[in-house]
Design an enzyme around this catalytic site. Structure first.
Site, mmCIF file in Angstrom:
data_model
loop_
_atom_site.group_PDB
_atom_site.id
_atom_site.type_symbol
_atom_site.label_atom_id
_atom_site.label_comp_id
_atom_site.label_asym_id
_atom_site.label_seq_id
_atom_site.Cartn_x
_atom_site.Cartn_y
_atom_site.Cartn_z
ATOM 1 N N ASP A 67 -59.520 21.236 2.733
ATOM 2 C CA ASP A 67 -59.069 19.920 2.234
ATOM 3 C C ASP A 67 -59.799 18.796 1.554
ATOM 4 O O ASP A 67 -61.354 18.863 2.152
ATOM 5 C CB ASP A 67 -58.350 18.695 3.184
ATOM 6 C CG ASP A 67 -58.462 19.520 4.580
ATOM 7 O OD1 ASP A 67 -59.962 19.547 4.662
ATOM 8 O OD2 ASP A 67 -57.608 19.334 5.164
ATOM 9 N N ASN A 136 -49.882 16.429 15.264
ATOM 10 C CA ASN A 136 -48.826 16.752 14.826
ATOM 11 C C ASN A 136 -48.947 17.772 14.224
ATOM 12 O O ASN A 136 -48.070 18.295 14.127
ATOM 13 C CB ASN A 136 -48.503 15.637 14.036
ATOM 14 C CG ASN A 136 -49.332 15.521 12.553
ATOM 15 O OD1 ASN A 136 -50.171 16.998 12.628
ATOM 16 N ND2 ASN A 136 -49.033 15.125 12.134
ATOM 17 N N HIS A 138 -50.337 19.989 12.262
ATOM 18 C CA HIS A 138 -50.548 19.589 11.089
ATOM 19 C C HIS A 138 -52.109 21.024 10.437
ATOM 20 O O HIS A 138 -53.068 21.400 12.204
ATOM 21 C CB HIS A 138 -51.123 18.648 10.245
ATOM 22 C CG HIS A 138 -51.851 17.930 10.174
ATOM 23 N ND1 HIS A 138 -52.424 16.854 10.884
ATOM 24 C CD2 HIS A 138 -54.057 18.476 10.230
ATOM 25 C CE1 HIS A 138 -53.839 16.559 9.885
ATOM 26 N NE2 HIS A 138 -54.589 17.046 10.816
ATOM 27 N N GLU A 143 -49.350 18.653 6.493
ATOM 28 C CA GLU A 143 -48.712 17.728 7.456
ATOM 29 C C GLU A 143 -46.951 18.149 7.357
ATOM 30 O O GLU A 143 -46.278 19.022 6.579
ATOM 31 C CB GLU A 143 -48.302 16.051 7.248
ATOM 32 C CG GLU A 143 -49.449 15.709 6.526
ATOM 33 C CD GLU A 143 -50.208 15.076 7.898
ATOM 34 O OE1 GLU A 143 -49.852 15.499 9.755
ATOM 35 O OE2 GLU A 143 -50.557 13.868 7.696
HETATM 36 C C1 F6R Z 1 -59.988 19.341 8.264
HETATM 37 C C2 F6R Z 1 -58.329 19.474 8.721
HETATM 38 C C3 F6R Z 1 -57.253 19.097 9.518
HETATM 39 C C4 F6R Z 1 -58.834 18.887 10.888
HETATM 40 C C5 F6R Z 1 -57.346 18.355 12.533
HETATM 41 C C6 F6R Z 1 -57.721 17.852 13.289
HETATM 42 O O1 F6R Z 1 -60.588 19.991 7.039
HETATM 43 O O2 F6R Z 1 -58.398 20.531 7.423
HETATM 44 O O3 F6R Z 1 -56.180 19.912 9.840
HETATM 45 O O4 F6R Z 1 -58.683 20.367 10.967
HETATM 46 O O5 F6R Z 1 -56.670 16.454 11.341
HETATM 47 O O6 F6R Z 1 -59.608 17.273 13.152
HETATM 48 P P1 F6R Z 1 -60.200 16.605 14.166
HETATM 49 O O7 F6R Z 1 -60.827 18.484 14.536
HETATM 50 O O8 F6R Z 1 -61.023 15.874 13.555
HETATM 51 O O9 F6R Z 1 -59.446 16.672 15.666
#
Ligand code: F6R
Length: 248
Positions: A67, A136, A138, A143
Site C-alpha cells: 500500500d 481493527n 485490517h 479496513e
Molecule cells: C502497512 C500495512 C498495514 C500495517 C498495519 C500494522 O503496509 O499494510 O496493514 O501492517 O497497520 O501497522 P504497525 O506494524 O505499524 O502496527
C-alpha cells in the site's frame, strides 16, 4: 494456519527474516509481497544484516508493496516509498526496476490500480506475502467493511487507523485520509502468507483472526481459508490464544 509464538520482538523479527531467507535461497527470483509499519522494521534489519554478511543475494527478487498513502509525495518521510528505501532497499542489492509500490500520486488512480494488479500477474503472482495487522484486523489498508475487495483500490482510512498512524506524523490532521491498497483478493492469491504481530494492542485482532467468524468486518479472518499461512507473534500479541494451538 500455523502459529509461532516468539518470546519477544527480536526473536519474532529474526524468525520472519529466516523465512524470507529460505524463500530467496530456494528461489532467487522470488516475488515478495512487502509491508510497512513498525512491525516489520526488525525483520528488515535482520535481512540487511544477512545481506551484509553475504548470506543472501537479493539481485533477482521482485517486490510488491501492499500500500501507499494517497497524494503524499514519495519524498515525504512518512510515505511508504520513503520507508522502504530507508529500511530495506537502500541497503541491499535489489534491482530498482524490480521494486513496485502503488503510486499514490497518480492522476488516474483507477488506471494505477488496474496496472498494479496486472504487474503482479505478469510477475507470476506473489510467492510470499508479509503482513502486519491493524488493531481493527485490517490487512494492507483493507479496513473492516461489508464486502471483501478483490483487487488494488483506493480506500478511505478509518478513524482508528488514522489515530493509530498519527504517531508517525506531527499531528493527526496531517495523516492522509485515503490510501491505495492491494485488495484482500490480491493478498489472498499469494502462495504463502506470513503475518507478524507484536504487542498487547494486537491481541484482540489476532484472536479474531484465528477464531473469529470469517467476515469482511474482520478483514484478516479470511486468512483462515488460506492453505499456507504462518502467524509469527510475540507473547503479548498471542496472549488471547490457546497455547494448544501454537506450533511451539
Ligand atoms: C502497512 C500495512 C498495514 C500495517 C498495519 C500494522 O503496509 O499494510 O496493514 O501492517 O497497520 O501497522 P504497525 O506494524 O505499524 O502496527
Amino acid at each position: 494456519m500455523r502459529i509461532l509464538v516468539c518470546k519477544d520482538y527480536e526473536s519474532m523479527s529474526k524468525k520472519a527474516a529466516q523465512i524470507i531467507l529460505s524463500q530467496v535461497t530456494l528461489k532467487p527470483n522470488s516475488v515478495l509481497g512487502l509491508a510497512t509499519g513498525s512491525t516489520p522494521i526488525g525483520m528488515y534489519k535482520n535481512l540487511v544484516d544477512m545481506y551484509k554478511n553475504g548470506v543472501v543475494d537479493f539481485s533477482d527478487i521482485i517486490t510488491f508493496n501492499l500500500d501507499e498513502y494517497y497524494k503524499l509525495p514519495i519524498t515525504n518521510d512518512q510515505s511508504y516509498h520513503y520507508f522502504m528505501q530507508e529500511n530495506l532497499f537502500n541497503h541491499i542489492n535489489i534491482n530498482p526496476a524490480n521494486i513496485h509500490i502503488p503510486n499514490g500520486m497518480a492522476d488516474n488512480i483507477e488506471k494505477e490500480c488496474e496496472e498494479y494488479e496486472n504487474s503482479i500477474k505478469d510477475a507470476g503472482g506473489i510467492d510470499i506475502q508479509i503482513l502486519g495487522i491493524g488493531r481493527n484486523a485490517h490487512i494492507g489498508f483493507n479496513e473492516p467493511t461489508t464486502s471483501f475487495e478483490k483487487g488494488t483500490h483506493l480506500v478511505d482510512l478509518t478513524p482508528s487507523t488514522i489515530e493509530a498512524n498519527a504517531r508517525f506524523f506531527k499531528s493527526e490532521d496531517e495523516v492522509p485520509k485515503k490510501a491505495i491498497t492491494m485488495g484482500t483478493g490480491s493478498i489472498f492469491k499469494a502462495r504463502k502468507i506470513v503475518m507478524l504481530a507484536c504487542g498487547e494492542d494486537k491481541a484482540d485482532a489476532i484472536y479474531n483472526t484465528v477464531y473469529g467468524k470469517i467476515t469482511p468486518k474482520i478483514p484478516a479472518s479470511i486468512l483462515q481459508l488460506h492453505d499456507d499461512v504462518v502467524l509469527i507473534l510475540d507473547e503479548a500479541a498471542a496472549s488471547k490464544l490457546s497455547p494448544s494451538d501454537y506450533l511451539n
